[in-house]
Design a protein around this motif. Structure first.
Motif, mmCIF file in Angstrom:
data_model
loop_
_atom_site.group_PDB
_atom_site.id
_atom_site.type_symbol
_atom_site.label_atom_id
_atom_site.label_comp_id
_atom_site.label_asym_id
_atom_site.label_seq_id
_atom_site.Cartn_x
_atom_site.Cartn_y
_atom_site.Cartn_z
ATOM 1 N N THR A 62 0.811 -1.225 0.000
ATOM 2 C CA THR A 62 0.000 0.000 0.000
ATOM 3 C C THR A 62 0.840 1.270 0.000
ATOM 4 O O THR A 62 0.322 2.350 0.288
ATOM 5 N N SER A 63 2.118 1.160 -0.308
ATOM 6 C CA SER A 63 2.981 2.344 -0.310
ATOM 7 C C SER A 63 2.367 3.432 -1.184
ATOM 8 O O SER A 63 1.914 3.159 -2.304
ATOM 9 N N PRO A 64 2.327 4.673 -0.690
ATOM 10 C CA PRO A 64 1.613 5.742 -1.397
ATOM 11 C C PRO A 64 2.263 6.184 -2.693
ATOM 12 O O PRO A 64 1.622 6.809 -3.528
ATOM 13 N N SER A 65 3.538 5.883 -2.865
ATOM 14 C CA SER A 65 4.195 6.299 -4.107
ATOM 15 C C SER A 65 5.421 5.444 -4.350
ATOM 16 O O SER A 65 6.005 4.871 -3.426
ATOM 17 N N ASN A 66 5.792 5.318 -5.612
ATOM 18 C CA ASN A 66 7.065 4.705 -5.983
ATOM 19 C C ASN A 66 8.028 5.857 -6.231
ATOM 20 O O ASN A 66 8.064 6.424 -7.315
ATOM 21 N N SER A 67 8.763 6.223 -5.202
ATOM 22 C CA SER A 67 9.596 7.418 -5.313
ATOM 23 C C SER A 67 11.063 7.057 -5.472
ATOM 24 O O SER A 67 11.536 6.051 -4.945
ATOM 25 N N GLY A 68 11.772 7.894 -6.206
ATOM 26 C CA GLY A 68 13.196 7.671 -6.384
ATOM 27 C C GLY A 68 13.467 6.415 -7.186
ATOM 28 O O GLY A 68 12.801 6.114 -8.172
ATOM 29 N N GLN A 69 14.439 5.640 -6.741
ATOM 30 C CA GLN A 69 14.827 4.413 -7.426
ATOM 31 C C GLN A 69 14.303 3.213 -6.652
ATOM 32 O O GLN A 69 14.698 2.972 -5.513
ATOM 33 N N ASP A 70 13.370 2.474 -7.246
ATOM 34 C CA ASP A 70 12.823 1.303 -6.572
ATOM 35 C C ASP A 70 13.845 0.175 -6.596
ATOM 36 O O ASP A 70 14.424 -0.144 -7.635
ATOM 37 N N VAL A 71 14.030 -0.462 -5.423
ATOM 38 C CA VAL A 71 15.070 -1.479 -5.260
ATOM 39 C C VAL A 71 14.467 -2.711 -4.589
ATOM 40 O O VAL A 71 13.387 -2.648 -4.000
ATOM 41 N N PRO A 72 15.158 -3.863 -4.657
ATOM 42 C CA PRO A 72 14.639 -5.068 -4.010
ATOM 43 C C PRO A 72 14.332 -4.882 -2.527
ATOM 44 O O PRO A 72 13.362 -5.434 -2.009
ATOM 45 N N GLY A 73 15.147 -4.080 -1.832
ATOM 46 C CA GLY A 73 14.963 -3.895 -0.399
ATOM 47 C C GLY A 73 13.689 -3.174 -0.007
ATOM 48 O O GLY A 73 13.298 -3.185 1.164
ATOM 49 N N ALA A 178 0.884 -0.132 -6.278
ATOM 50 C CA ALA A 178 0.138 0.220 -7.490
ATOM 51 C C ALA A 178 0.268 1.699 -7.821
ATOM 52 O O ALA A 178 -0.267 2.160 -8.834
ATOM 53 N N ALA A 179 0.974 2.449 -6.973
ATOM 54 C CA ALA A 179 1.154 3.877 -7.227
ATOM 55 C C ALA A 179 1.964 4.090 -8.506
ATOM 56 O O ALA A 179 2.729 3.225 -8.936
ATOM 57 N N SER A 180 1.795 5.239 -9.098
ATOM 58 C CA SER A 180 2.504 5.553 -10.340
ATOM 59 C C SER A 180 3.965 5.877 -10.055
ATOM 60 O O SER A 180 4.366 6.094 -8.909
ATOM 61 N N GLY A 181 4.759 5.911 -11.093
ATOM 62 C CA GLY A 181 6.153 6.320 -10.962
ATOM 63 C C GLY A 181 7.122 5.204 -10.673
ATOM 64 O O GLY A 181 8.224 5.449 -10.183
ATOM 65 N N PHE A 182 6.743 3.958 -10.967
ATOM 66 C CA PHE A 182 7.651 2.839 -10.718
ATOM 67 C C PHE A 182 8.918 3.000 -11.544
ATOM 68 O O PHE A 182 8.880 3.132 -12.762
ATOM 69 N N ASN A 183 10.072 2.980 -10.869
ATOM 70 C CA ASN A 183 11.355 3.235 -11.514
ATOM 71 C C ASN A 183 12.368 2.206 -11.020
ATOM 72 O O ASN A 183 13.156 2.477 -10.123
ATOM 73 N N PRO A 184 12.345 0.986 -11.579
ATOM 74 C CA PRO A 184 13.176 -0.098 -11.042
ATOM 75 C C PRO A 184 14.656 0.081 -11.334
ATOM 76 O O PRO A 184 15.047 0.536 -12.406
ATOM 77 N N ASN A 185 15.485 -0.293 -10.351
ATOM 78 C CA ASN A 185 16.922 -0.315 -10.608
ATOM 79 C C ASN A 185 17.279 -1.643 -11.271
ATOM 80 O O ASN A 185 16.401 -2.456 -11.590
ATOM 81 N N GLY A 186 18.568 -1.896 -11.461
ATOM 82 C CA GLY A 186 18.989 -3.105 -12.165
ATOM 83 C C GLY A 186 18.569 -4.388 -11.481
ATOM 84 O O GLY A 186 18.411 -5.423 -12.129
ATOM 85 N N GLY A 187 18.378 -4.333 -10.144
ATOM 86 C CA GLY A 187 17.983 -5.524 -9.405
ATOM 87 C C GLY A 187 16.531 -5.901 -9.583
ATOM 88 O O GLY A 187 16.127 -7.002 -9.210
ATOM 89 N N LEU A 188 15.735 -4.996 -10.151
ATOM 90 C CA LEU A 188 14.312 -5.269 -10.344
ATOM 91 C C LEU A 188 13.895 -5.303 -11.806
ATOM 92 O O LEU A 188 12.900 -5.940 -12.155
ATOM 93 N N SER A 189 14.636 -4.623 -12.647
ATOM 94 C CA SER A 189 14.175 -4.378 -14.014
ATOM 95 C C SER A 189 14.032 -5.636 -14.860
ATOM 96 O O SER A 189 13.281 -5.649 -15.837
#
Length: 264
Positions: A62-73, A178-189
């Motif tokens: 339920t995180s309100p936003s995907n902010s910055g660089q999304d990472v596995p952690g 489900a928030a907008s702005g998903f920006n995966p780093n290399g560990g997620l992409s």
């Protein structure tokens, strides 16, 4: 006197039924919030519901936003809890929730539109973070007990393997917001992920109730050394009777009163 005994028995059944409905028919929601890598806020929820002999768990990022660089952690991968009475649960199914979806490509099948993720999540009764005695996860810190450690949400058997490796491993099928702005780093992409919600069904409750569930926590990342967020409430919930339950209880108590007057 005979009629009075029947009245007492029937009224007692109504009271017992009211107590049973109260304990088993009300879903309970646990929520958690914390801070992931890079100071990113993370939140999650888990809804537990018992109907008959089945336990349904709805796990949502339920995180309100995907902010910055999304990472596995900061990706939700597991849920832990205690179940008083130690029931022998069998995992039945794991399904992508309504309105949710699998993002990214799978190695073995076309994941577009798929909802069955029974082979990508496992259930285990064991000792976990915070003293929890059972857990659900898509990652390798949990063992399904099957060959290759493949997910066991197929009535306790191996589910469909959608992506290599054929095991609970890595960040594959972790749950993102489900928030907008998903920006995966290399560990997620390069890995398939689930956006928003997964619904799990387990069977074998054997008369236990929602009030027997406690010590819920949410696990992030691919290791038990990563972020674990305690759920709220920590203790078994106190149930507030629904109107229908109160009405049933009232009828039972009224019947007991009538029977008592008849006995006099």
């Amino acid at each position: 006197m005979k009629y009075s005994k029947l009245s007492v028995a029937f009224a007692g059944m109504l009271v017992a039924s009211a107590a049973s409905l109260d304990a088993m028919a009300i879903p309970i929601t646990f929520t958690g919030s914390g801070t992931g890598p890079g100071g990113v806020p993370v939140t999650a929820s888990a809804i537990f519901n018992i109907v008959g002999n089945n336990l349904t768990v709805t796990l949502q990022n339920t995180s309100p936003s995907n902010s910055g660089q999304d990472v596995p952690g900061s990706t939700l991968t597991g849920l832990f809890w205690n179940f008083t009475g130690n029931p022998l649960l069998t995992p039945v199914s794991a399904t992508v929730g309504a309105g949710s979806s699998i993002l990214g490509a799978c190695d073995l099948v076309n994941c577009t539109g798929l909802t069955n993720v029974s082979g990508e999540f496992g259930y285990q009764a064991a000792s976990f973070t915070g003293g929890a005695d059972r857990g659900i996860s898509s990652s390798g810190y949990l063992t399904s007990g099957l060959s290759g450690n493949i997910g066991n949400f197929n009535n306790g058997l191996a589910g469909t393997d959608l992506d290599k490796p054929a095991s609970l491993d890595g960040i594959n099928f972790g749950i993102i917001s489900a928030a907008s702005g998903f920006n995966p780093n290399g560990g997620l992409s390069k890995d398939p992920l689930i956006q928003d919600t997964v619904v799990f069904v387990l069977t074998g409750v054997n008369g236990l109730s929602i009030t027997d569930i406690s010590n819920v926590s949410f696990q992030y990342g691919t290791s038990l050394t990563e972020l674990n967020v305690p759920g709220d409430p920590r203790d078994p919930p106190v149930l507030i009777p629904e109107p229908a339950t109160l009405a049933l209880l009232g009828l039972g108590l009224l019947g007991l009163g009538v029977a008592r007057r008849q006995k006099r």
